[in-house]
Scaffold this motif. Structure first.
Motif, PDB file in Angstrom:
ATOM      1  N   ASN A 101       0.809  -1.226   0.000  1.00  0.00           N
ATOM      2  CA  ASN A 101       0.000   0.000   0.000  1.00  0.00           C
ATOM      3  C   ASN A 101       0.839   1.272   0.000  1.00  0.00           C
ATOM      4  OD1 ASN A 101      -2.409  -1.598   0.180  1.00  0.00           O
ATOM      5  ND2 ASN A 101      -2.003  -1.823   2.376  1.00  0.00           N
ATOM      6  N   THR A 102       2.035   1.188  -0.566  1.00  0.00           N
ATOM      7  CA  THR A 102       2.851   2.388  -0.752  1.00  0.00           C
ATOM      8  C   THR A 102       3.337   2.411  -2.195  1.00  0.00           C
ATOM      9  OG1 THR A 102       4.918   1.295  -0.106  1.00  0.00           O
ATOM     10  CG2 THR A 102       3.631   2.349   1.646  1.00  0.00           C
ATOM     11  N   SER A 103       3.772   3.576  -2.632  1.00  0.00           N
ATOM     12  CA  SER A 103       4.287   3.677  -4.001  1.00  0.00           C
ATOM     13  C   SER A 103       5.663   3.012  -4.085  1.00  0.00           C
ATOM     14  CB  SER A 103       4.377   5.139  -4.428  1.00  0.00           C
ATOM     15  OG  SER A 103       5.213   5.858  -3.550  1.00  0.00           O
TER      16      SER A 103
END
Length: 552
Positions: A101-103
């Motif tokens: 859930n992070t870039s």
């Protein structure tokens, strides 16, 4: 399943040539059967081989699958995002490229080389290719060709199949294996196991002949043997020779020989995998030595055969008993493998469900449907008068059987996935996925189910150095899914899974998106569409709109 048109043809041939000896007496029936098995093996009628490959892209100098969540097949939890780097036919790197859930920082990602291909799999799942340990490549009695079978398998993410018996002939089976390895056909990897005694012009009557037969099969390219039982001294010699040559073995301990040779017997001799469950309850008998057959039982009446088979586990020793503990402890010590094939008997406990499965209309070939329909001459088409009493008995049989398999797994035993499709309303590919669901019903965690379907099968085949898990150095046999199979194994079915959307409408989700075999990328929905077209064309030719219930 003791199928075999190969066996049935030999039995029928024997009965025809010796009609004057025919007798309804059970002892004579058994004698006829055993003599038929000892007769020279007729050459099986092979189905059409697969046509030259017209599907699949690659393998590529480099293929990078980017941003996926990976299920390795080892039992480890899923993790991602991951970039999987494939060069040619092998995985060279599995790199974690960020946190959930992070870039993703592009600097952390492997660079694409000139001439390579990359696929954005963000939000998708990658698991190892499925290993089906009991996959017969059809038969002339089913009326389907190899292309039909192979595309159903690949369309469901099945990248390796052990053919237990090579009913189309060992030469045919080895030829298909080699064509598949060369990517000359659209097919999974094939592991050919020959039926014991097949291909000979004379019966096997001595241990020396059994050893020679094993050597002959090895020379022809067989990787192992499938048996149903035999005279003990002869069968023991065959297992010993298989062990010496590093070959595998599979056994369906048929009722006609299980009183002399059960699972403990063959496991001690070196059997590597047992098929189904026959021979295991017999090893667990305490207070009896044979199954409690009724006086009118006739093995050649298949409703008798399967009706009484459903009463067998109730006669075995219970968990915790001295006999149970002795048997399971010894099998574990022998590193023995259970290949239960729960799926093939599903119709015994709920015939209507098996007969009306979602996929039959679009994917079950009319010739296969004909073969499934109750018929005294077709193996497994035994629902002559199958009622609630038979189903109730089989439901209890499953409960006991599943409990043993789950206990075996929990104690460290190896359990694999086999489908035995092509019989008893089981369509290729779909039956394999149903086996995953049945392992889940037996008590396996979804990660344990995936491991049974991948790494455990590879280990049982002695191929764990090449296939079965997502690790650097292994062949790139992979399955790509848009949905998480750990949350719902039904998303592996080619028909997908019905889910109510936020819009209040039902949607079909799931199905395999890509099946990758040795770096060769197959569009799974396209393979299944080919099967649908083949089935639709044959139904149209026959004037079939829907498959009616039997009797209509």
């Amino acid at each position: 399943m003791a199928k075999l048109a190969w066996m049935n043809r030999r039995i029928a041939g024997f009965s025809t040539r010796h009609a004057d000896t025919a007798s309804p007496d059970p002892a004579m029936t058994r004698l006829l059967f055993i003599l038929a098995l000892l007769m020279p093996a007729a050459v099986p009628a092979a189905i059409p081989a697969a046509p030259p490959r017209a599907e699949g892209e690659g393998p590529y100098p480099q293929l990078i699958l980017r941003g996926a969540t990976v299920i390795t097949g080892t039992g480890a939890p899923a993790f991602g995002p991951v970039d999987i780097v494939v060069e040619g036919d092998r995985i060279v790197e599995v790199r974690v490229v960020g946190s959930a859930n992070t870039s993703i920082n592009p600097a952390n990602r492997p660079a694409l080389k000139d001439g390579g291909r990359e696929m954005d799999l963000s939000g998708q799942f990658v698991m190892p290719g499925i290993v089906d340990m009991h996959g017969h490549i059809g038969g002339d009695e089913q009326g389907v060709d190899a292309e039909y079978v192979y595309k159903l398998w690949l369309g469901h993410g099945i990248t390796s199949v052990r053919d237990p018996g090579c009913g189309n002939g060992i030469d045919w089976c080895v030829s298909e294996q080699r064509r598949s390895e060369a990517n000359a056909i659209t097919a999974p990897r094939i592991f050919p196991y020959a039926f014991f005694g097949s291909g000979r012009d004379t019966p096997i009557t001595t241990p020396a002949q059994a050893r020679q037969w094993v050597r002959d099969m090895k020379a022809k390219g067989a990787l192992g043997m499938k048996c149903f039982g035999y005279r003990p001294d002869i069968l023991q010699a065959a297992f010993d020779e298989l062990r010496k040559l590093g070959m595998g073995s599979a056994c369906h301990h048929a009722q006609l020989d299980v009183a002399r040779v059960n699972v403990l017997t063959t496991a001690r001799w070196g059997l590597t995998t047992m098929e189904h469950w026959y021979g295991l309850p017999e090893a667990l008998f305490d207070g009896q030595t044979v199954q409690q057959y009724p006086a009118d039982y006739n093995y050649q009446n298949e409703q008798h055969r399967f009706g009484q088979a459903g009463r067998l586990w109730a006669q075995a020793s219970e968990k915790g008993s001295e006999r149970y503990e002795a048997v399971i402890t010894e099998l574990l010590a022998l590193d023995f493998t259970l290949d239960p094939t729960f799926t093939i008997y599903q119709a015994t406990r709920d015939l209507m469900r098996a007969r009306r499965a979602d996929w039959h209309e679009a994917y079950t070939h009319p010739a296969l449907w004909d073969f499934f329909t109750p018929n005294r001459d077709n193996h497994g088409s035994f629902f002559f008068d199958w009622g609630s009493e038979e189903e109730a008995v089989w439901k209890d049989n499953y409960r006991r059987w599943m409990a043993f398999v789950n206990d075996y797994k929990n104690r460290g035993g190896r359990v694999t996935v086999g489908s035995d499709s092509g019989y008893i309303y089981k369509t290729y590919g779909f039956g394999t996925i149903e086996e995953l669901e049945l392992l889940r019903e037996a008590g396996f965690h979804p990660l344990e189910v995936i491991r049974a379907a991948t790494l455990s099968g590879a280990q049982a085949l002695g191929a764990q150095d090449r296939i079965g898990s997502i690790e650097a150095g292994k062949l790139a046999d992979l399955v790509v899914l848009a949905e998480n199979p750990l949350a719902n194994l039904k998303v592996l079915y080619g028909t997908g899974h019905a889910r109510l959307g936020d819009d209040g409408k039902l949607h079909r989700v799931g199905g395999v998106r890509y099946t990758i075999k040795g770096g060769l990328v197959y569009d799974a929905p396209a393979l299944l569409a080919d099967v649908r077209r083949k089935v639709a064309a044959e139904k149209s030719r026959r004037g079939i709109t829907t498959y009616p219930p039997p009797g209509d």
